[in-house]
Motif scaffolding. Structure first.
Motif, mmCIF file in Angstrom:
data_model
loop_
_atom_site.group_PDB
_atom_site.id
_atom_site.type_symbol
_atom_site.label_atom_id
_atom_site.label_comp_id
_atom_site.label_asym_id
_atom_site.label_seq_id
_atom_site.Cartn_x
_atom_site.Cartn_y
_atom_site.Cartn_z
ATOM 1 N N THR A 180 -1.418 5.097 -3.300
ATOM 2 C CA THR A 180 -0.500 5.563 -2.322
ATOM 3 C C THR A 180 -0.133 6.842 -2.534
ATOM 4 O OG1 THR A 180 0.203 3.209 -2.817
ATOM 5 C CG2 THR A 180 1.400 4.516 -1.313
ATOM 6 N N THR A 194 -1.671 -3.197 -2.793
ATOM 7 C CA THR A 194 -0.193 -2.914 -2.157
ATOM 8 C C THR A 194 -0.686 -1.774 -1.392
ATOM 9 O OG1 THR A 194 1.977 -3.155 -2.481
ATOM 10 C CG2 THR A 194 1.136 -1.478 -3.582
ATOM 11 N N SER A 221 2.932 -6.124 -2.650
ATOM 12 C CA SER A 221 4.313 -6.496 -2.382
ATOM 13 C C SER A 221 4.680 -6.569 -0.580
ATOM 14 C CB SER A 221 5.247 -5.613 -2.981
ATOM 15 O OG SER A 221 4.956 -4.230 -2.971
ATOM 16 N N PHE A 237 -0.066 5.447 -9.480
ATOM 17 C CA PHE A 237 0.114 3.976 -9.833
ATOM 18 C C PHE A 237 -1.238 3.468 -10.502
ATOM 19 C CE2 PHE A 237 3.060 4.401 -6.440
ATOM 20 C CZ PHE A 237 4.033 3.807 -6.851
ATOM 21 N N GLN A 270 7.163 -4.904 0.932
ATOM 22 C CA GLN A 270 7.539 -3.895 1.903
ATOM 23 C C GLN A 270 6.860 -2.742 2.105
ATOM 24 O OE1 GLN A 270 7.832 -4.583 -1.594
ATOM 25 N NE2 GLN A 270 7.839 -2.673 -2.721
ATOM 26 N N LYS A 271 5.572 -3.232 2.045
ATOM 27 C CA LYS A 271 4.496 -2.227 2.459
ATOM 28 C C LYS A 271 4.060 -2.526 3.842
ATOM 29 C CE LYS A 271 4.116 0.153 -1.119
ATOM 30 N NZ LYS A 271 4.030 1.524 -1.417
ATOM 31 N N SER A 288 7.913 -7.867 -7.364
ATOM 32 C CA SER A 288 7.128 -6.916 -6.691
ATOM 33 C C SER A 288 5.600 -6.734 -6.925
ATOM 34 C CB SER A 288 7.733 -5.837 -6.560
ATOM 35 O OG SER A 288 7.753 -5.212 -5.113
ATOM 36 N N ASP A 289 5.179 -5.676 -6.395
ATOM 37 C CA ASP A 289 3.730 -5.934 -6.686
ATOM 38 C C ASP A 289 3.415 -5.304 -8.388
ATOM 39 O OD1 ASP A 289 0.818 -4.990 -6.109
ATOM 40 O OD2 ASP A 289 1.346 -3.241 -6.973
ATOM 41 N N THR A 290 4.229 -4.551 -8.956
ATOM 42 C CA THR A 290 4.249 -4.469 -10.122
ATOM 43 C C THR A 290 4.323 -5.679 -11.236
ATOM 44 O OG1 THR A 290 5.606 -2.402 -10.012
ATOM 45 C CG2 THR A 290 5.233 -3.246 -12.258
ATOM 46 N N THR A 302 -7.066 0.273 -7.915
ATOM 47 C CA THR A 302 -6.139 0.359 -6.815
ATOM 48 C C THR A 302 -7.175 0.410 -5.748
ATOM 49 O OG1 THR A 302 -4.665 1.266 -8.335
ATOM 50 C CG2 THR A 302 -4.002 1.405 -6.065
ATOM 51 N N ASP A 361 -5.177 -3.737 -7.264
ATOM 52 C CA ASP A 361 -3.938 -3.528 -6.821
ATOM 53 C C ASP A 361 -4.371 -3.038 -5.435
ATOM 54 O OD1 ASP A 361 -1.557 -2.788 -6.059
ATOM 55 O OD2 ASP A 361 -1.283 -1.066 -7.709
HETATM 56 C C1 LIG Z 1 -0.763 1.439 -5.236
HETATM 57 C C2 LIG Z 1 0.650 0.769 -5.798
HETATM 58 N N1 LIG Z 1 0.889 0.138 -6.844
HETATM 59 C C3 LIG Z 1 2.157 -0.428 -7.449
HETATM 60 C C4 LIG Z 1 3.183 0.058 -6.620
HETATM 61 C C5 LIG Z 1 4.605 -0.460 -7.105
HETATM 62 O O1 LIG Z 1 5.062 -1.652 -6.426
HETATM 63 P P1 LIG Z 1 6.233 -2.319 -6.250
HETATM 64 O O2 LIG Z 1 7.556 -1.400 -6.239
HETATM 65 O O3 LIG Z 1 6.171 -3.288 -5.288
HETATM 66 O O4 LIG Z 1 6.247 -2.965 -7.769
HETATM 67 C C6 LIG Z 1 3.088 0.816 -5.652
HETATM 68 C C7 LIG Z 1 4.394 1.461 -4.746
HETATM 69 O O5 LIG Z 1 4.439 2.128 -3.852
HETATM 70 C C8 LIG Z 1 1.826 1.394 -5.168
HETATM 71 O O6 LIG Z 1 1.499 2.149 -3.902
#
Ligand SMILES: Cc1ncc(COP(=O)(O)O)c(C=O)c1O
Length: 386
Positions: A143, A168, A187, A97, A189-190, A71-73, A139, A166
């Protein structure tokens, strides 16, 4: 009075986010199930995700786009572990995050020359503090606080360091100026409502040059490795993934990207999301009990729309009691099937968070707001015994 009309789709979670309008399992009919992702049609599916991503986001032809694990992480960690070291690093963080990435760089990578530029929930740090002779990690959209950078003007075009973003919660709903970005991650799922599992990693030519000129002196697990023998593993960026992806998730990602094009591409995705923010802004301006967590309107996110309490009686409660109040509010909205997953993030100030990304219909955002008013009045009457 309890509102008469519920949102047609009451899903307001900030991840996994609502599926695109009209989605059903039929969208996955074409999935290449039970076949190898390294077969010709398997690779073609993965390449389709990459090609459609480039088309929708207008990513320059000389930038690499890869599908990566975790995923994004996973994508962020790959970037940090592979790229950081040869220069000092400025870490910008203003919510949970971003702070996680600070922890990674200071406590896990333990780089010696790290500056941390932070701001509390609701604020953005002074972006002019970022020194682009160094690498800068940030970021685009926080989020958990609903605070985003307003644009990329603070990033110089002639920077020496890398800008590592980042993105996402931002990609597909906000305009990302690619010439200002060396690394972007997100990732599925956003904003397009895909399935969670895989990350996207975008690299500028300068990021690739760094990868090919800098060999970190730390061990890198296979799952993170982007180079072999000092050269970029180009296959990753044409669909030859490091390990096995879910072809069901891949099909769903293709569906989301095709839907994006069908509604008019990035401009329309951004318009849908910005309109959701506008709808909430108009409501919040007249609200006697809720306001944006983001202080500055220019930094208010159009995807993760975070609200805090402004009602004097509620804000006079202890932080624990306010958190309890917020939980009851979210639970009531859920019980009424008016809004699911609308509670603020566990580490954020108590309040509500509504996802306003491109898959959320403007009418649904309009329809949920009277429910917030009703639920607030109901929970307040109970809490204060009235
Ligand atoms: C800004 C940000 N970074 C990282 C993540 C982690 O993402 P993932 O669960 O896709 O690894 C999120 C998840 O909501 C996020 O909003």
């Amino acid at each position: 009075m309890k509102p008469a009309r519920r949102p047609s789709n009451p899903l307001f979670s900030s991840g996994p986010c609502a599926k695109r309008p009209g989605w059903s399992l039929d969208a996955l009919d074409g999935a290449l199930l039970g076949r190898s992702h390294r077969s010709k049609p398997g690779k073609a599916k993965l390449k389709e995700v990459i090609d459609l991503t480039r088309a929708v986001l207008a990513i320059p032809g000389d930038y690499r786009i890869g599908i990566v694990p975790a995923s994004d992480t996973g994508a962020v960690e790959m970037a940090l572990w592979n790229l950081l070291g040869p220069r000092g690093v400025d870490m910008m963080a203003w919510e949970s995050f971003g702070k996680e990435w600070v922890t990674d760089v200071t406590k896990q990578l333990r780089l010696s020359d790290v500056r941390t530029i932070q701001a509390p929930y609701g604020a953005l740090p002074d972006l002019s503090q970022a020194d682009f002779s160094r690498d800068v990690v940030f970021t685009w959209n926080g989020t958990t606080s609903g605070v985003r950078v307003p644009n990329g003007e603070w990033i110089p075009s002639d920077r020496e360091g890398l800008s590592i973003c980042d993105a996402t919660s931002a990609a597909f709903a906000m305009d990302i100026p690619w010439s200002k970005i060396d690394v972007a991650t997100w990732s599925w799922q956003k904003v397009l409502g895909g399935e969670g599992a895989h990350g996207m990693l975008v690299l500028s030519p300068r990021a690739v040059a760094r990868l090919e000129s800098f060999q970190p002196d730390r061990p890198l697990p296979k799952i993170f490795r982007l180079t072999s023998g000092g050269k970029l593993i180009e296959g990753i960026f044409v669909g030859d993934t490091i390990n096995t992806p879910s072809m069901l998730c891949v099909e769903d990602a293709i569906d989301g990207l095709r839907w994006s094009l069908s509604v008019g591409g990035l401009t329309q995705l951004i318009r849908r999301s910005e309109q959701n923010l506008r709808i909430v802004s108009e409501w919040a301006a007249a609200s006697t009990w809720a306001g944006f967590l983001a202080d500055d309107p220019a930094t208010r996110s159009c995807t993760s729309i975070c609200l805090r309490f402004t009602d004097p009686e509620v804000t006079a409660l202890t932080p624990e009691a306010q958190a309890d109040f917020a939980k009851k509010l979210a639970a009531l909205l859920e019980k009424e099937e008016a809004a699911f997953d609308a509670g603020s993030y566990r580490d954020a100030p108590p309040g509500l968070r509504l996802w306003g990304g491109a898959t959320v219909e403007n009418e649904d955002m309009e329809a949920v707001l009277p429910w917030l008013d009703w639920a607030f009045a109901t929970v307040k009457a109970e809490a204060f015994g009235r």
